[in-house]
Enzyme design. Structure first.
Site, PDB file in Angstrom:
ATOM      1  N   GLY A  69     -27.456 -34.480   5.310  1.00 57.25           N
ATOM      2  CA  GLY A  69     -27.592 -33.369   4.373  1.00 57.25           C
ATOM      3  C   GLY A  69     -27.052 -32.062   4.926  1.00 57.25           C
ATOM      4  N   CYS A 323     -39.059 -28.202   9.441  1.00 53.95           N
ATOM      5  CA  CYS A 323     -38.213 -27.307  10.215  1.00 53.95           C
ATOM      6  C   CYS A 323     -38.966 -26.071  10.671  1.00 53.95           C
ATOM      7  CB  CYS A 323     -37.007 -26.897   9.397  1.00 53.95           C
ATOM      8  SG  CYS A 323     -36.222 -28.300   8.644  1.00 53.95           S
TER       9      CYS A 323
HETATM   10  C1  PLP Z   1     -33.765 -32.809   4.958  1.00 51.04           C
HETATM   11  C2  PLP Z   1     -32.991 -31.845   4.145  1.00 51.04           C
HETATM   12  C3  PLP Z   1     -31.696 -31.448   4.509  1.00 51.04           C
HETATM   13  C4  PLP Z   1     -31.056 -31.895   5.805  1.00 51.04           C
HETATM   14  O1  PLP Z   1     -30.662 -33.230   5.769  1.00 51.04           O
HETATM   15  P1  PLP Z   1     -30.331 -33.961   7.158  1.00 51.04           P
HETATM   16  O2  PLP Z   1     -29.797 -35.275   6.734  1.00 51.04           O
HETATM   17  O3  PLP Z   1     -31.632 -34.061   7.876  1.00 51.04           O
HETATM   18  O4  PLP Z   1     -29.339 -33.119   7.868  1.00 51.04           O
HETATM   19  C5  PLP Z   1     -31.015 -30.583   3.691  1.00 51.04           C
HETATM   20  N1  PLP Z   1     -31.561 -30.129   2.563  1.00 51.04           N
HETATM   21  C6  PLP Z   1     -32.795 -30.489   2.159  1.00 51.04           C
HETATM   22  C7  PLP Z   1     -33.334 -29.969   0.872  1.00 51.04           C
HETATM   23  C8  PLP Z   1     -33.555 -31.353   2.945  1.00 51.04           C
HETATM   24  O5  PLP Z   1     -34.771 -31.690   2.553  1.00 51.04           O
END
Ligand code: PLP
Length: 387
Positions: A69, A323
Site C-alpha cells: 500500500g 503506526c
Molecule cells: C496498511 C495501510 C497502508 C500501507 O500498506 P502497506 O502494504 O502496509 O504498505 C496504506 N494505507 C492504508 C489505509 C492502510 O491501512
C-alpha cells in the site's frame, strides 16, 4: 488468542498460502525470462493480475504490482505530480490520510508543492463542497482515502470522483482498507488510481497493487529494468502476486456474506460496549463505516493501558492505528475529528475479521468492561470527572 486488529494486518488465508507455495519451490522461475520455467511464472502473474482487476472492476492491463500500500500511494502521488509539474503544483488531500499519503504530501510540500488538507466533520467525513472550494487552476491531483484505517469512516469517493472528472483533475484513492470488505468498482467510483495492499485482506505482507486507469501516464519514481510497464521495475514477486490474486479472488467470492456477518458482530460489539460501559463513545460515523471497524473512547482511560490489559486477557487490539501506537503523539485522525489530546489518548480500536465469532465478541465486551473498570478505579482523571 482473540485477534481483533485486522486493520493492522490479517493472517494469511491457508488457501492463499497453498496457492503461493509452488512459486517458492518448483516454479521459482524469473517471470521475465523466455524458457518454460519463466513462462510458467509469467502465466501465474498474469492470472493473478486478472483476479486483482476483477475485484475492483478494472481490466488486467490497468493493474501493476507493487510492494504494498505504501509504495502504491507513493507511485500514484509522486508519479502524478512529477508528470504534471508544468501544469500546476497543487494537491488536495484530507486531514485523516494514512501516513503513506500524509507523509508523501508533507515531503512534496517541502519540495515546492502546495497541499490542501481538507478537514473532516466530527463524523470523520470530508465535505464535497469544501473540496470544490479548494480546487484552483493549479490543482493537479486529488487524493482522498476510501475508508479510514483508524475509525473506518467511508468517504464519498463517487461524488469526489465526479468533481475531479468534471474539472479534469487526476483522482487517486487509497483503498487499502476497503477492498475486500465493501464493494469497490473503479468505474462507478470514477477514480483514476487506486491503491491495494495484500496483507489487509488475508494475503501476504510486502505485495500490493496500483490501479492506473487506461490513458493515465505517470512519471516513474523507481528506475530499473522496465518491469510492470516501467512504473515499478524490479524482478517480479511472483509468489506475492499469486497470493494477492488468490486473496482477491476469495474476498470477491465471499464479499457479501462476510460483509453481512461482520456487520452483525460489529454491531453486537458496538451496542454491547456502549450499553455496558458508562461514559463510552463511538468514534467516527455510526453507520458510514467499514463493516469490521469499532472505535471507542472511554472517559478517564488511557488507550495504551487498556490495550495492555486486553493483551493480558488474550485479546489483540489497538489504540488508534498500528503506526501511531508506538509514538506518544495523539493520532492526527482523532485530532481532526475535533477531540482534545486526552480524549484521543482514551481510544480503542477493535477491527474484526472473518474468523471472529459472536462468542469472542461477548468475551471482548466483558473484558473491556472489566479493564475499563479497573483502570478507572486507579485513575485520578476519572475521579475528577466524577466529582
Ligand atoms: C496498511 C495501510 C497502508 C500501507 O500498506 P502497506 O502494504 O502496509 O504498505 C496504506 N494505507 C492504508 C489505509 C492502510 O491501512
Amino acid at each position: 488468542m482473540i485477534y481483533m486488529d485486522h486493520s493492522a494486518t490479517s493472517p494469511v488465508d491457508p488457501e492463499v498460502l497453498e496457492a503461493m507455495e509452488p512459486y517458492f519451490t518448483d516454479s521459482f522461475g524469473n517471470a521475465s525470462t523466455l524458457y518454460s520455467l519463466g513462462r510458467e511464472a509469467r502465466t501465474a502473474m498474469e492470472s493473478a493480475r486478472k483476479q486483482v482487476a476483477s475485484i475492483i472492476g478494472a481490466t488486467p492491463d490497468e493493474i501493476i504490482f507493487t510492494s504494498g500500500g505504501t509504495e502504491s500511494d507513493n507511485i500514484a502521488i509522486k508519479g502524478t505530480v512529477f508528470k504534471l509539474k508544468k501544469k500546476g503544483n497543487h494537491i488536495i488531500t484530507s486531514a485523516i490520510e494514512h501516513p503513506a499519503v500524509d507523509e508523501t504530501c508533507k515531503y512534496l510540500e517541502k519540495n515546492g508543492f502546495q497541499v490542501t488538507y481538507l478537514p473532516v466533520g466530527e463524523d470523520g467525513i470530508v465535505s464535497v463542497s469544501d473540496l470544490k472550494d479548494a480546487i484552483t487552476d493549479k490543482t493537479v491531483l486529488i487524493t482522498v482515502m476510501h475508508a479510514n484505517n483508524e475509525i473506518g469512516t467511508i468517504q464519498p469517493i463517487k461524488e469526489i470522483g465526479e468533481v475531479a472528472a468534471e474539472k479534469n483533475i487526476y483522482f487517486h484513492t487509497d483503498a487499502v482498507q476497503s477492498v475486500g470488505k465493501i464493494p469497490v468498482d473503479v468505474k462507478e467510483l470514477k477514480v483514476d488510481m487506486l491503491s491495494i495492499s495484500a496483507h489487509k485482506l488475508y494475503g501476504p505482507k510486502g505485495i500490493g497493487a496500483l490501479y492506473i486507469r487506461k490513458g493515465i501516464r505517470l512519471e516513474p519514481i523507481i528506475h530499473g529494468g522496465g518491469h510492470e510497464r516501467g512504473i515499478r521495475p524490479g524482478t517480479e514477486n511472483v509468489a506475492g502476486a499469486v497470493g494477492l490474486g488468490k486473496a482477491c479472488e476469495i474476498a470477491e467470492r465471499y464479499l457479501e456474506k462476510n460483509s453481512r456477518s461482520l456487520t452483525s458482530i460489529r454491531d453486537r460489539l458496538i451496542n454491547g460496549v456502549l450499553s455496558e460501559i458508562e461514559e463510552s463513545h463511538l468514534n467516527g460515523h455510526p453507520t458510514i463505516r467499514l463493516p469490521n471497524n469499532a472505535h471507542f473512547r472511554f472517559t478517564g482511560i488511557e488507550g495504551e493501558s487498556l490495550v495492555l490489559h486486553l493483551d493480558f486477557k488474550g485479546i489483540a487490539a489497538s489504540t488508534g492505528s498500528a503506526c501511531s501506537s508506538k509514538k506518544l503523539e495523539p493520532s492526527h485522525v482523532l485530532m481532526a475529528l475535533g477531540m482534545d489530546e486526552v480524549q484521543a489518548h482514551g481510544s480503542l480500536r477493535l477491527t474484526l475479521g472473518k474468523e471472529n465469532t459472536a462468542e469472542e465478541v461477548d468475551y471482548v465486551i466483558e473484558s473491556v468492561k472489566g479493564a475499563v473498570g479497573t483502570l478507572r478505579s486507579l485513575s485520578p482523571l476519572w475521579c475528577q470527572t466524577e466529582e
